[in-house]
Design a protein around this motif. Sequence first.
Motif, PDB file in Angstrom:
ATOM      1  N   ILE A  46       0.834  -1.201   0.000  1.00 28.86           N
ATOM      2  CA  ILE A  46       0.000   0.000   0.000  1.00 28.86           C
ATOM      3  C   ILE A  46       0.870   1.253   0.000  1.00 28.86           C
ATOM      4  O   ILE A  46       0.590   2.220  -0.714  1.00 28.86           O
ATOM      5  CB  ILE A  46      -0.958  -0.013   1.209  1.00 28.86           C
ATOM      6  CG1 ILE A  46      -2.013  -1.100   1.014  1.00 28.86           C
ATOM      7  CG2 ILE A  46      -1.616   1.338   1.414  1.00 28.86           C
ATOM      8  CD1 ILE A  46      -2.870  -1.366   2.226  1.00 28.86           C
ATOM      9  N   THR A  47       1.933   1.237   0.796  1.00 30.40           N
ATOM     10  CA  THR A  47       2.823   2.396   0.858  1.00 30.40           C
ATOM     11  C   THR A  47       3.496   2.650  -0.481  1.00 30.40           C
ATOM     12  O   THR A  47       3.693   3.813  -0.871  1.00 30.40           O
ATOM     13  CB  THR A  47       3.890   2.184   1.955  1.00 30.40           C
ATOM     14  OG1 THR A  47       3.230   1.853   3.172  1.00 30.40           O
ATOM     15  CG2 THR A  47       4.719   3.417   2.174  1.00 30.40           C
ATOM     16  N   GLU A  48       3.837   1.583  -1.200  1.00 28.83           N
ATOM     17  CA  GLU A  48       4.445   1.745  -2.523  1.00 28.83           C
ATOM     18  C   GLU A  48       3.448   2.308  -3.521  1.00 28.83           C
ATOM     19  O   GLU A  48       3.798   3.142  -4.360  1.00 28.83           O
ATOM     20  CB  GLU A  48       4.992   0.410  -3.018  1.00 28.83           C
ATOM     21  CG  GLU A  48       6.238  -0.052  -2.296  1.00 28.83           C
ATOM     22  CD  GLU A  48       6.684  -1.445  -2.732  1.00 28.83           C
ATOM     23  OE1 GLU A  48       6.029  -2.034  -3.624  1.00 28.83           O
ATOM     24  OE2 GLU A  48       7.669  -1.948  -2.173  1.00 28.83           O
ATOM     25  N   LEU A  49       2.194   1.854  -3.453  1.00 31.52           N
ATOM     26  CA  LEU A  49       1.178   2.312  -4.401  1.00 31.52           C
ATOM     27  C   LEU A  49       0.697   3.733  -4.110  1.00 31.52           C
ATOM     28  O   LEU A  49       0.473   4.523  -5.017  1.00 31.52           O
ATOM     29  CB  LEU A  49      -0.013   1.350  -4.394  1.00 31.52           C
ATOM     30  CG  LEU A  49       0.251  -0.048  -4.954  1.00 31.52           C
ATOM     31  CD1 LEU A  49      -0.970  -0.934  -4.737  1.00 31.52           C
ATOM     32  CD2 LEU A  49       0.604   0.025  -6.419  1.00 31.52           C
ATOM     33  N   ASP A  50       0.491   4.048  -2.832  1.00 29.75           N
ATOM     34  CA  ASP A  50      -0.033   5.359  -2.447  1.00 29.75           C
ATOM     35  C   ASP A  50       0.676   5.833  -1.183  1.00 29.75           C
ATOM     36  O   ASP A  50       0.248   5.514  -0.065  1.00 29.75           O
ATOM     37  CB  ASP A  50      -1.538   5.259  -2.208  1.00 29.75           C
ATOM     38  CG  ASP A  50      -2.186   6.607  -1.931  1.00 29.75           C
ATOM     39  OD1 ASP A  50      -1.498   7.644  -2.055  1.00 29.75           O
ATOM     40  OD2 ASP A  50      -3.371   6.616  -1.586  1.00 29.75           O
ATOM     41  N   PRO A  51       1.757   6.590  -1.327  1.00 31.43           N
ATOM     42  CA  PRO A  51       2.535   7.025  -0.161  1.00 31.43           C
ATOM     43  C   PRO A  51       1.752   7.912   0.818  1.00 31.43           C
ATOM     44  O   PRO A  51       2.080   7.982   1.990  1.00 31.43           O
ATOM     45  CB  PRO A  51       3.706   7.793  -0.756  1.00 31.43           C
ATOM     46  CG  PRO A  51       3.744   7.427  -2.192  1.00 31.43           C
ATOM     47  CD  PRO A  51       2.373   7.012  -2.572  1.00 31.43           C
ATOM     48  N   ASP A  52       0.695   8.562   0.356  1.00 30.53           N
ATOM     49  CA  ASP A  52      -0.082   9.462   1.207  1.00 30.53           C
ATOM     50  C   ASP A  52      -1.269   8.772   1.891  1.00 30.53           C
ATOM     51  O   ASP A  52      -2.112   9.437   2.495  1.00 30.53           O
ATOM     52  CB  ASP A  52      -0.622  10.638   0.379  1.00 30.53           C
ATOM     53  CG  ASP A  52       0.507  11.450  -0.229  1.00 30.53           C
ATOM     54  OD1 ASP A  52       1.569  11.537   0.413  1.00 30.53           O
ATOM     55  OD2 ASP A  52       0.322  11.974  -1.346  1.00 30.53           O
ATOM     56  N   TYR A  53      -1.342   7.473   1.791  1.00 34.30           N
ATOM     57  CA  TYR A  53      -2.474   6.730   2.347  1.00 34.30           C
ATOM     58  C   TYR A  53      -2.508   6.858   3.864  1.00 34.30           C
ATOM     59  O   TYR A  53      -1.490   6.717   4.539  1.00 34.30           O
ATOM     60  CB  TYR A  53      -2.392   5.253   1.951  1.00 34.30           C
ATOM     61  CG  TYR A  53      -3.486   4.410   2.546  1.00 34.30           C
ATOM     62  CD1 TYR A  53      -4.774   4.448   2.032  1.00 34.30           C
ATOM     63  CD2 TYR A  53      -3.234   3.590   3.644  1.00 34.30           C
ATOM     64  CE1 TYR A  53      -5.787   3.692   2.583  1.00 34.30           C
ATOM     65  CE2 TYR A  53      -4.241   2.832   4.201  1.00 34.30           C
ATOM     66  CZ  TYR A  53      -5.519   2.884   3.665  1.00 34.30           C
ATOM     67  OH  TYR A  53      -6.518   2.132   4.227  1.00 34.30           O
TER      68      TYR A  53
END
Length: 124
Positions: A46-53
């Motif tokens: 998830i962090t790789e796909l969307d760092p602002d999650y």
Amino acid sequence: MSRNTKINLVLLLVVAALAVLPLALGLGDHKEEPFAGADAQAETAITELDPDYEPWFSPLYEPPSGEIESALFALQAAIGAGVLAYYFGLRRGRRQGEERAMARQEADDAGAVSAAGASGAEGA
């Protein structure tokens, strides 16, 4: 050596191979943490796909170390296995009790029939 013994030995070897081979061959792409759980892998993805999650929830309790987290997980699994074993043991015990009661009832019925037959023969 009987056929069942041979089959059991082969199955034991297959299970051992399934447990040892991935560890011995280093299968998987976990270079930093070889035994990382699915939660850690999902968090990384998830962090790789969307760092602002931003996560919706936070954990109620965060264990101080990975060892304690693993111990709690093992305890949870042991409690679950205990509950299942208790349920299946209770079920089997009830079934055996019912079978014994039915056998006792059939024996009592057969005894009553033979006693009635014997008393009827004496009266004739």
